[in-house]
Scaffold this active site. Structure first.
Site, short mmCIF file in Angstrom:
data_model
loop_
_atom_site.label_atom_id
_atom_site.label_comp_id
_atom_site.label_asym_id
_atom_site.label_seq_id
_atom_site.Cartn_x
_atom_site.Cartn_y
_atom_site.Cartn_z
N GLN A 143 2.06 -11.25 10.73
CA GLN A 143 2.53 -10.09 9.96
C GLN A 143 1.70 -8.85 10.24
O GLN A 143 2.22 -7.74 10.29
CB GLN A 143 2.46 -10.43 8.46
CG GLN A 143 3.03 -9.35 7.55
CD GLN A 143 2.16 -9.09 6.33
OE1 GLN A 143 0.97 -8.83 6.46
NE2 GLN A 143 2.76 -9.15 5.17
N HIS B 222 0.59 -2.86 11.28
CA HIS B 222 1.72 -3.55 11.89
C HIS B 222 2.00 -3.13 13.33
O HIS B 222 3.02 -3.53 13.90
CB HIS B 222 2.99 -3.43 11.02
CG HIS B 222 2.78 -3.91 9.62
ND1 HIS B 222 2.61 -5.24 9.32
CD2 HIS B 222 2.66 -3.25 8.44
CE1 HIS B 222 2.40 -5.37 8.02
NE2 HIS B 222 2.42 -4.18 7.47
N ARG C 229 -8.70 -8.81 4.80
CA ARG C 229 -7.59 -8.27 5.60
C ARG C 229 -7.72 -6.76 5.75
O ARG C 229 -7.60 -6.21 6.85
CB ARG C 229 -6.26 -8.63 4.92
CG ARG C 229 -4.99 -8.06 5.58
CD ARG C 229 -3.79 -8.45 4.72
NE ARG C 229 -2.50 -8.10 5.29
CZ ARG C 229 -1.84 -6.97 5.04
NH1 ARG C 229 -2.39 -6.06 4.22
NH2 ARG C 229 -0.66 -6.74 5.58
N SER D 165 4.79 -5.87 3.25
CA SER D 165 3.46 -5.86 3.87
C SER D 165 2.46 -6.58 2.97
O SER D 165 2.58 -7.77 2.72
CB SER D 165 3.04 -4.42 4.18
OG SER D 165 1.85 -4.39 4.92
N LEU D 166 1.48 -5.86 2.44
CA LEU D 166 0.50 -6.45 1.54
C LEU D 166 1.17 -7.18 0.38
O LEU D 166 0.67 -8.20 -0.11
CB LEU D 166 -0.40 -5.33 0.98
CG LEU D 166 -1.24 -5.71 -0.23
CD1 LEU D 166 -2.39 -6.60 0.18
CD2 LEU D 166 -1.71 -4.49 -0.97
N GLN E 143 0.84 -1.20 0.00
CA GLN E 143 0.00 0.00 0.00
C GLN E 143 0.88 1.25 0.00
O GLN E 143 1.87 1.32 0.70
CB GLN E 143 -0.87 -0.03 1.26
CG GLN E 143 -2.08 0.86 1.20
CD GLN E 143 -3.06 0.54 2.33
OE1 GLN E 143 -2.97 -0.52 2.95
NE2 GLN E 143 -3.97 1.45 2.60
#
Length: 312
Positions: free
Chosen positions: A249, A200, A116, A91-92, A10
């Site tokens: 994560q 996170h 998510r 991340s994503l 993102q």
């Protein structure tokens, strides 16, 4: 192994980001048609026309960035690009890596990242969370700043992007205090980031719990290409271990510096960022200066990169 692929998360999205690639490679539109069918909405229209305020909503951004990463990967293969020796995603982007490595089917992954994003958005109501980048401080100094500014609230170091660039996230008021105190702590700059979700951080624990239940239903297979996970900077082949890494994560830091360092220790000399933008390419070069770094996001960058890199 000399070549690795990495996938952005993102923040790399922009209106029109896939236009040039789609003009030459039909697989881009086909991939977005598949993604739109899984989501029940026309994602391609949003990519082409926006507007930005819709494209930048977490619940829209995450599925679109997954589709963009997969479309770029499929284009790379269609252009006869060599397969890498390993992959990772920021991340994503870890979901993009797992799809491209054959661990999760694309339509299933679209639904997973949509859930998510929704779980993450619901975990912290809009306006109550914050996220900011701290530039020019050692990792431990950023952790100390978080401790001082938290005042009993949640404030965590969440993305270790390069030496001297760490993202923090937590309650909006704690982030505001950290921004005020950052200069006194020795930071060169401190910038609030335009994201409503404190990704996170420990505030994501409810989202992680929901994702744990959701992932139990997901069909996950051993990846055909090793994927290094953000959470512990290791590869996994057991489906349950992959599920666990994806759950943890959400509320654990993205250890990007260690991820790139691990790749180079294992022999990677060339890293290709697969998807819109050049964010990771800039980070990767600052982490290991000797790396050859490439971004592929349009026909010319795909052709140029294929001509330059050696097969894994």
């Amino acid at each position: 192994m000399t070549v690795a692929f990495v996938f952005p998360g993102q923040g790399s999205q922009s209106v029109g980001m896939m236009n040039a690639l789609a003009e030459e490679f039909p697989i881009v539109r086909e991939t977005f048609a598949e993604a739109s069918l899984a989501m029940g909405k026309d994602l391609w229209q949003l990519v082409v026309q926006g507007p930005d305020e819709i494209l930048n909503q977490t619940e829209i951004t995450q599925p679109i960035m997954l589709a963009a990463g997969v479309a770029t990967w499929r284009t790379w293969l269609a252009a006869k690009g060599p397969r890498p020796g390993c992959m990772a995603g920021h991340s994503l982007g870890e979901y993009s890596a797992l799809v491209c490595a054959g661990s999760i089917e694309f339509p299933e992954a679209m639904k997973l990242v949509s859930d998510r994003a929704r779980f993450m958005q619901q975990a912290v109501p809009a306006g109550q969370g914050g996220i900011a980048a701290i530039l020019g401080l050692e990792d431990d100094a950023v952790r100390q700043l978080c401790e001082q500014a938290s005042q009993g609230e949640v404030l965590d170091a969440v993305n270790f992007n390069t030496p001297g660039q760490v993202v923090i996230a937590g309650t909006a008021t704690a982030v505001a205090r950290a921004l005020e105190q950052s200069k006194a702590a020795g930071a060169k700059r401190a910038v609030r980031l335009p994201m409503s979700v404190p990704a996170h951080s420990r505030l994501m624990h409810p989202a992680a719990q929901q994702m744990a239940e959701r992932l139990k239903q997901a069909d996950i297979r051993p990846p055909q290409i090793p994927v290094i996970h953000n959470m512990h900077v290791q590869t996994e082949s057991n489906p349950d271990a992959i599920r666990n890494a994806l759950v943890r994560q959400i509320e654990s830091p993205v250890r990007w510096v260690e991820t790139i360092q691990k790749m180079t220790v294992e022999g990677v000399t060339q890293i290709v960022e697969c998807g819109p933008g050049k964010v990771l390419t800039g980070l990767n070069k600052r982490i290991v200066k000797s790396l050859e770094t490439y971004s592929v996001y349009d026909p010319s960058t795909i052709r140029e990169t294929i001509s330059k890199i050696s097969p894994a």
